[in-house]
Design a protein around this motif. Structure first.
Motif, short mmCIF file in Angstrom:
data_model
loop_
_atom_site.label_atom_id
_atom_site.label_comp_id
_atom_site.label_asym_id
_atom_site.label_seq_id
_atom_site.Cartn_x
_atom_site.Cartn_y
_atom_site.Cartn_z
N ARG A 1 45.62 -40.99 -35.03
CA ARG A 1 44.24 -40.49 -35.11
C ARG A 1 44.24 -39.05 -35.61
N MET A 2 43.21 -38.70 -36.35
CA MET A 2 43.06 -37.33 -36.85
C MET A 2 42.56 -36.39 -35.75
N LEU A 3 41.81 -36.96 -34.82
CA LEU A 3 41.29 -36.20 -33.68
C LEU A 3 41.54 -37.02 -32.41
N PRO A 4 41.69 -36.34 -31.26
CA PRO A 4 41.97 -37.08 -30.02
C PRO A 4 40.73 -37.75 -29.45
N ASN A 5 40.96 -38.70 -28.55
CA ASN A 5 39.89 -39.28 -27.73
C ASN A 5 40.11 -38.86 -26.28
N ILE A 6 39.02 -38.45 -25.64
CA ILE A 6 39.06 -38.00 -24.24
C ILE A 6 38.21 -38.95 -23.40
N LEU A 7 38.72 -39.32 -22.22
CA LEU A 7 37.90 -40.09 -21.27
C LEU A 7 37.51 -39.19 -20.10
N VAL A 8 36.23 -39.17 -19.79
CA VAL A 8 35.72 -38.45 -18.61
C VAL A 8 35.14 -39.48 -17.66
N THR A 9 35.74 -39.57 -16.47
CA THR A 9 35.30 -40.58 -15.51
C THR A 9 35.00 -39.93 -14.16
N GLY A 10 34.49 -40.73 -13.23
CA GLY A 10 34.11 -40.22 -11.91
C GLY A 10 32.86 -40.93 -11.42
N THR A 11 32.64 -40.85 -10.13
CA THR A 11 31.48 -41.45 -9.47
C THR A 11 30.19 -40.97 -10.13
N PRO A 12 29.17 -41.84 -10.23
CA PRO A 12 27.88 -41.36 -10.73
C PRO A 12 27.43 -40.08 -10.00
N GLY A 13 26.92 -39.11 -10.76
CA GLY A 13 26.41 -37.88 -10.16
C GLY A 13 27.39 -36.72 -10.12
N VAL A 14 28.66 -36.97 -10.47
CA VAL A 14 29.64 -35.87 -10.39
C VAL A 14 29.50 -34.86 -11.54
N GLY A 15 28.73 -35.22 -12.56
CA GLY A 15 28.50 -34.25 -13.64
C GLY A 15 29.16 -34.60 -14.96
N LYS A 16 29.43 -35.87 -15.18
CA LYS A 16 30.10 -36.28 -16.43
C LYS A 16 29.25 -35.95 -17.65
N SER A 17 27.99 -36.39 -17.63
CA SER A 17 27.18 -36.19 -18.83
C SER A 17 26.86 -34.71 -19.05
N THR A 18 26.66 -33.97 -17.97
CA THR A 18 26.42 -32.52 -18.08
C THR A 18 27.59 -31.85 -18.80
N MET A 19 28.80 -32.19 -18.38
CA MET A 19 29.98 -31.57 -18.97
C MET A 19 30.25 -32.09 -20.38
N CYS A 20 30.11 -33.40 -20.58
CA CYS A 20 30.40 -33.99 -21.90
C CYS A 20 29.48 -33.41 -22.98
N ARG A 21 28.22 -33.19 -22.62
CA ARG A 21 27.27 -32.66 -23.58
C ARG A 21 27.76 -31.29 -24.09
N ILE A 22 28.21 -30.45 -23.17
CA ILE A 22 28.67 -29.10 -23.55
C ILE A 22 29.97 -29.18 -24.34
N VAL A 23 30.90 -30.03 -23.89
CA VAL A 23 32.18 -30.17 -24.61
C VAL A 23 31.92 -30.65 -26.05
N ALA A 24 31.01 -31.60 -26.17
CA ALA A 24 30.69 -32.15 -27.51
C ALA A 24 30.13 -31.04 -28.41
N GLU A 25 29.25 -30.23 -27.86
CA GLU A 25 28.66 -29.12 -28.64
C GLU A 25 29.73 -28.15 -29.12
N ARG A 26 30.67 -27.82 -28.21
CA ARG A 26 31.65 -26.78 -28.54
C ARG A 26 32.82 -27.27 -29.37
N THR A 27 33.15 -28.56 -29.28
CA THR A 27 34.33 -29.06 -29.98
C THR A 27 33.97 -29.86 -31.23
N GLY A 28 32.73 -30.34 -31.30
CA GLY A 28 32.36 -31.24 -32.38
C GLY A 28 32.76 -32.68 -32.12
N LEU A 29 33.38 -32.95 -30.96
CA LEU A 29 33.67 -34.34 -30.59
C LEU A 29 32.36 -35.09 -30.38
N THR A 30 32.38 -36.39 -30.60
CA THR A 30 31.18 -37.21 -30.40
C THR A 30 31.18 -37.76 -28.97
#
Ligand code: DAT
Length: 176
Positions: free
Chosen positions: A6-35
């Motif tokens: 792969r030209m770029l890595p794939n990251i998995l973010v997991t955890g119980t609902p409510g732990v903050g996955k989408s909050t964190m993923c949104r920011i990581v996506a903005e800063r890294t350009g990952l989808t």
């Protein structure tokens, strides 16, 4: 990895609902350009949800259909995948796995604010107490690529984003 690098890595973010996955993923996506791939949303958009499970008060997921739809996206790399489960995905998809963790009392308040009550609330709090997501990730991926991150405060989120950003930068150096 299917013989293809792969030209770029794939990251998995997991955890119980409510732990903050989408909050964190949104920011990581903005800063890294990952989808950012929100798998729960992807399942709805790709019509992978079937009949309603009365006991768990949620629809049943057609995993094969979901995974077939994700394969071409994942093989391109550059994805940050957000889902409460981790054992359904092929191990080869991910270069690193982060498991977000939240203290029970904090998680209780977040899920209550989200409108969770009764069995659904209780089940999710129990999952966090018994660290179900962490155990599932450790059983599904090499332990050395599974990392636990605390997600109690917004400072934690910022620290976690920084850590993932650093890892991403290093991955690009190591894989160029
Ligand atoms: P998830 O995607 O894991 O279900 P979320 O990102 O939707 O979780 O977050 C649930 C709620 O908690 C939402 O109101 C934002 C808040 N939150 C998320 N991470 C947090 C953190 N580290 N500190 C404080 N609040 C947080």
């Amino acid at each position: 990895m299917n013989g293809m690098k792969r030209m770029l890595p794939n990251i998995l973010v997991t955890g119980t609902p409510g732990v903050g996955k989408s909050t964190m993923c949104r920011i990581v996506a903005e800063r890294t350009g990952l989808t950012w791939l929100d798998v729960s949303k992807l399942a709805i958009d790709n019509k992978c949800l079937e009949e309603f499970d009365e006991e768990y008060q949620c629809p049943v997921l057609d995993e094969d259909k979901l995974l077939d739809g994700m394969e071409s996206l994942m093989s391109k790399g550059g994805k940050i995948v957000d889902y409460y489960g981790s054992d359904l995905f092929p191990e080869r998809w991910f270069d690193i796995v982060f498991v977000l963790r939240t203290d029970n009392t904090i998680l209780y308040d977040r899920l209550t604010a989200r409108g969770y009550t009764g069995k659904k609330l209780e089940d999710n709090i129990n999952c966090e107490i018994f660290q179900t997501a962490l155990e599932e990730a450790k059983e599904s991926y090499k332990e050395e690529i599974v990392h636990e991150l605390q997600s109690n405060t917004s400072a934690d989120t910022e620290e976690n984003v920084q850590r993932i950003f650093q890892w991403f930068a290093q991955w690009k150096i190591d894989n160029r």
